[in-house]
Scaffold this motif. Sequence first.
Motif, PDB file in Angstrom:
ATOM      1  N   ILE A 136       0.857  -1.191   0.000  1.00  0.00           N
ATOM      2  CA  ILE A 136       0.000   0.000   0.000  1.00  0.00           C
ATOM      3  C   ILE A 136       0.892   1.240   0.000  1.00  0.00           C
ATOM      4  CG2 ILE A 136      -1.884   1.215   1.146  1.00  0.00           C
ATOM      5  CD1 ILE A 136      -2.564  -1.674   0.222  1.00  0.00           C
ATOM      6  N   SER A 137       0.831   2.029  -1.064  1.00  0.00           N
ATOM      7  CA  SER A 137       1.680   3.217  -1.159  1.00  0.00           C
ATOM      8  C   SER A 137       1.257   4.256  -0.119  1.00  0.00           C
ATOM      9  CB  SER A 137       1.624   3.810  -2.565  1.00  0.00           C
ATOM     10  OG  SER A 137       0.312   4.177  -2.887  1.00  0.00           O
ATOM     11  N   LYS A 138       2.221   5.065   0.301  1.00  0.00           N
ATOM     12  CA  LYS A 138       1.967   6.042   1.368  1.00  0.00           C
ATOM     13  C   LYS A 138       0.860   7.032   1.010  1.00  0.00           C
ATOM     14  CE  LYS A 138       6.323   5.788   3.762  1.00  0.00           C
ATOM     15  NZ  LYS A 138       7.505   6.460   4.263  1.00  0.00           N
ATOM     16  N   HIS A 139       0.732   7.394  -0.245  1.00  0.00           N
ATOM     17  CA  HIS A 139      -0.308   8.368  -0.604  1.00  0.00           C
ATOM     18  C   HIS A 139      -1.716   7.783  -0.469  1.00  0.00           C
ATOM     19  CE1 HIS A 139      -0.102   6.494  -4.637  1.00  0.00           C
ATOM     20  NE2 HIS A 139      -1.334   6.948  -4.782  1.00  0.00           N
ATOM     21  N   ARG A 140      -1.835   6.469  -0.289  1.00  0.00           N
ATOM     22  CA  ARG A 140      -3.149   5.828  -0.097  1.00  0.00           C
ATOM     23  C   ARG A 140      -3.480   5.572   1.371  1.00  0.00           C
ATOM     24  NH1 ARG A 140      -3.829   0.648  -2.781  1.00  0.00           N
ATOM     25  NH2 ARG A 140      -5.943   0.926  -2.035  1.00  0.00           N
ATOM     26  N   HIS A 141      -2.564   5.839   2.284  1.00  0.00           N
ATOM     27  CA  HIS A 141      -2.777   5.514   3.699  1.00  0.00           C
ATOM     28  C   HIS A 141      -3.998   6.216   4.298  1.00  0.00           C
ATOM     29  CE1 HIS A 141       1.576   3.987   4.591  1.00  0.00           C
ATOM     30  NE2 HIS A 141       0.995   3.334   3.595  1.00  0.00           N
ATOM     31  N   THR A 142      -4.255   7.457   3.918  1.00  0.00           N
ATOM     32  CA  THR A 142      -5.387   8.180   4.513  1.00  0.00           C
ATOM     33  C   THR A 142      -6.734   7.633   4.048  1.00  0.00           C
ATOM     34  OG1 THR A 142      -5.256   9.879   2.803  1.00  0.00           O
ATOM     35  CG2 THR A 142      -4.156  10.343   4.898  1.00  0.00           C
ATOM     36  N   GLU A 143      -6.770   7.045   2.861  1.00  0.00           N
ATOM     37  CA  GLU A 143      -8.037   6.527   2.329  1.00  0.00           C
ATOM     38  C   GLU A 143      -8.195   5.020   2.539  1.00  0.00           C
ATOM     39  OE1 GLU A 143      -6.768   5.791  -2.308  1.00  0.00           O
ATOM     40  OE2 GLU A 143      -7.202   7.832  -1.665  1.00  0.00           O
ATOM     41  N   PHE A 144      -7.141   4.353   2.987  1.00  0.00           N
ATOM     42  CA  PHE A 144      -7.188   2.895   3.121  1.00  0.00           C
ATOM     43  C   PHE A 144      -7.876   2.516   4.429  1.00  0.00           C
ATOM     44  CE2 PHE A 144      -5.935  -1.405   3.847  1.00  0.00           C
ATOM     45  CZ  PHE A 144      -5.878  -1.959   2.576  1.00  0.00           C
ATOM     46  N   ILE A 145      -9.056   1.929   4.345  1.00  0.00           N
ATOM     47  CA  ILE A 145      -9.858   1.569   5.514  1.00  0.00           C
ATOM     48  C   ILE A 145      -9.431   0.207   6.052  1.00  0.00           C
ATOM     49  CG2 ILE A 145     -12.215   1.148   6.363  1.00  0.00           C
ATOM     50  CD1 ILE A 145     -11.681   4.048   5.460  1.00  0.00           C
ATOM     51  N   LEU A 146      -9.235   0.143   7.359  1.00  0.00           N
ATOM     52  CA  LEU A 146      -8.863  -1.109   8.011  1.00  0.00           C
ATOM     53  C   LEU A 146     -10.105  -1.955   8.299  1.00  0.00           C
ATOM     54  CD1 LEU A 146      -6.275   0.227  10.608  1.00  0.00           C
ATOM     55  CD2 LEU A 146      -5.798  -0.934   8.443  1.00  0.00           C
ATOM     56  N   HIS A 147      -9.914  -3.275   8.253  1.00  0.00           N
ATOM     57  CA  HIS A 147     -10.985  -4.218   8.540  1.00  0.00           C
ATOM     58  C   HIS A 147     -10.495  -5.256   9.531  1.00  0.00           C
ATOM     59  CE1 HIS A 147     -13.456  -2.575   5.332  1.00  0.00           C
ATOM     60  NE2 HIS A 147     -12.376  -2.591   4.576  1.00  0.00           N
ATOM     61  N   ASP A 148     -11.433  -5.838  10.251  1.00  0.00           N
ATOM     62  CA  ASP A 148     -11.122  -6.866  11.243  1.00  0.00           C
ATOM     63  C   ASP A 148     -10.285  -7.990  10.627  1.00  0.00           C
ATOM     64  OD1 ASP A 148     -11.582  -7.027  13.980  1.00  0.00           O
ATOM     65  OD2 ASP A 148     -13.169  -8.498  13.760  1.00  0.00           O
ATOM     66  N   MET A 149      -9.255  -8.408  11.349  1.00  0.00           N
ATOM     67  CA  MET A 149      -8.383  -9.548  11.034  1.00  0.00           C
ATOM     68  C   MET A 149      -7.541  -9.389   9.768  1.00  0.00           C
ATOM     69  SD  MET A 149      -8.558 -11.151  13.745  1.00  0.00           S
ATOM     70  CE  MET A 149      -7.381 -12.420  13.311  1.00  0.00           C
ATOM     71  N   GLN A 150      -7.326  -8.154   9.324  1.00  0.00           N
ATOM     72  CA  GLN A 150      -6.399  -7.950   8.216  1.00  0.00           C
ATOM     73  C   GLN A 150      -4.989  -8.262   8.691  1.00  0.00           C
ATOM     74  OE1 GLN A 150      -7.486  -3.923   6.927  1.00  0.00           O
ATOM     75  NE2 GLN A 150      -7.895  -4.799   4.912  1.00  0.00           N
ATOM     76  N   LYS A 151      -4.180  -8.783   7.773  1.00  0.00           N
ATOM     77  CA  LYS A 151      -2.784  -9.087   8.073  1.00  0.00           C
ATOM     78  C   LYS A 151      -1.920  -7.965   7.512  1.00  0.00           C
ATOM     79  CE  LYS A 151      -3.257 -14.064   8.349  1.00  0.00           C
ATOM     80  NZ  LYS A 151      -4.664 -14.281   8.045  1.00  0.00           N
ATOM     81  N   ILE A 152      -1.228  -7.282   8.423  1.00  0.00           N
ATOM     82  CA  ILE A 152      -0.419  -6.129   8.057  1.00  0.00           C
ATOM     83  C   ILE A 152       1.038  -6.429   8.362  1.00  0.00           C
ATOM     84  CG2 ILE A 152       0.001  -3.687   8.545  1.00  0.00           C
ATOM     85  CD1 ILE A 152      -3.029  -3.554   9.330  1.00  0.00           C
ATOM     86  N   GLU A 153       1.882  -6.221   7.354  1.00  0.00           N
ATOM     87  CA  GLU A 153       3.318  -6.404   7.553  1.00  0.00           C
ATOM     88  C   GLU A 153       3.968  -5.039   7.370  1.00  0.00           C
ATOM     89  OE1 GLU A 153       5.055  -9.171   8.412  1.00  0.00           O
ATOM     90  OE2 GLU A 153       3.169 -10.247   8.579  1.00  0.00           O
ATOM     91  N   ILE A 154       4.795  -4.651   8.338  1.00  0.00           N
ATOM     92  CA  ILE A 154       5.487  -3.376   8.291  1.00  0.00           C
ATOM     93  C   ILE A 154       6.985  -3.660   8.244  1.00  0.00           C
ATOM     94  CG2 ILE A 154       5.929  -1.189   9.456  1.00  0.00           C
ATOM     95  CD1 ILE A 154       3.156  -1.583  10.816  1.00  0.00           C
ATOM     96  N   VAL A 155       7.632  -3.119   7.225  1.00  0.00           N
ATOM     97  CA  VAL A 155       9.082  -3.296   7.071  1.00  0.00           C
ATOM     98  C   VAL A 155       9.718  -1.929   7.225  1.00  0.00           C
ATOM     99  CG1 VAL A 155      10.904  -4.017   5.509  1.00  0.00           C
ATOM    100  CG2 VAL A 155       8.717  -5.223   5.496  1.00  0.00           C
ATOM    101  N   HIS A 156      10.698  -1.845   8.114  1.00  0.00           N
ATOM    102  CA  HIS A 156      11.418  -0.592   8.357  1.00  0.00           C
ATOM    103  C   HIS A 156      12.664  -0.551   7.492  1.00  0.00           C
ATOM    104  CE1 HIS A 156       9.020   0.402  11.941  1.00  0.00           C
ATOM    105  NE2 HIS A 156       8.988  -0.897  12.098  1.00  0.00           N
ATOM    106  N   ALA A 157      12.899   0.586   6.843  1.00  0.00           N
ATOM    107  CA  ALA A 157      14.123   0.777   6.068  1.00  0.00           C
ATOM    108  C   ALA A 157      15.242   1.146   7.023  1.00  0.00           C
ATOM    109  CB  ALA A 157      13.920   1.873   5.035  1.00  0.00           C
ATOM    110  N   VAL A 158      16.374   0.485   6.855  1.00  0.00           N
ATOM    111  CA  VAL A 158      17.521   0.736   7.721  1.00  0.00           C
ATOM    112  C   VAL A 158      18.683   1.200   6.848  1.00  0.00           C
ATOM    113  CG1 VAL A 158      19.139  -0.283   9.348  1.00  0.00           C
ATOM    114  CG2 VAL A 158      16.761  -1.051   9.321  1.00  0.00           C
ATOM    115  N   GLY A 159      19.216   2.365   7.177  1.00  0.00           N
ATOM    116  CA  GLY A 159      20.361   2.883   6.440  1.00  0.00           C
ATOM    117  C   GLY A 159      21.648   2.256   6.941  1.00  0.00           C
ATOM    118  N   GLY A 160      22.633   2.330   6.137  1.00  0.00           N
ATOM    119  CA  GLY A 160      23.923   1.765   6.548  1.00  0.00           C
ATOM    120  C   GLY A 160      24.932   1.904   5.438  1.00  0.00           C
ATOM    121  N   GLY A 161      26.065   1.334   5.669  1.00  0.00           N
ATOM    122  CA  GLY A 161      27.073   1.485   4.629  1.00  0.00           C
ATOM    123  C   GLY A 161      28.194   0.527   4.825  1.00  0.00           C
TER     124      GLY A 161
END
Length: 67
Positions: A42-67
């Motif tokens: 789900i792109s960030k520009h859709r977050h405000t319009e994206f309605i949550l529903h019971d028992m949805q599976k949400i995966e959140i991945v954090h970007a980590v900088g490094g070098g």
Amino acid sequence: MSLLIVVNGETHSTNCQTLAELVIELALTGKRYAIEVDGALISKHRHTEFILHDMQKIEIVHAVGGG
């Protein structure tokens, strides 16, 4: 109305109605992350319009900088 959703494999109770509200609740504002709901990215520009529903599976991945 409280919803039960699954965030990164853990059951989470929330009163959030949209993905944008969940981002605030999980203190992700200003951070680099990507969110997938039920297997779809789900792109960030859709977050405000994206309605949550019971028992949805949400995966959140954090970007980590490094070098």
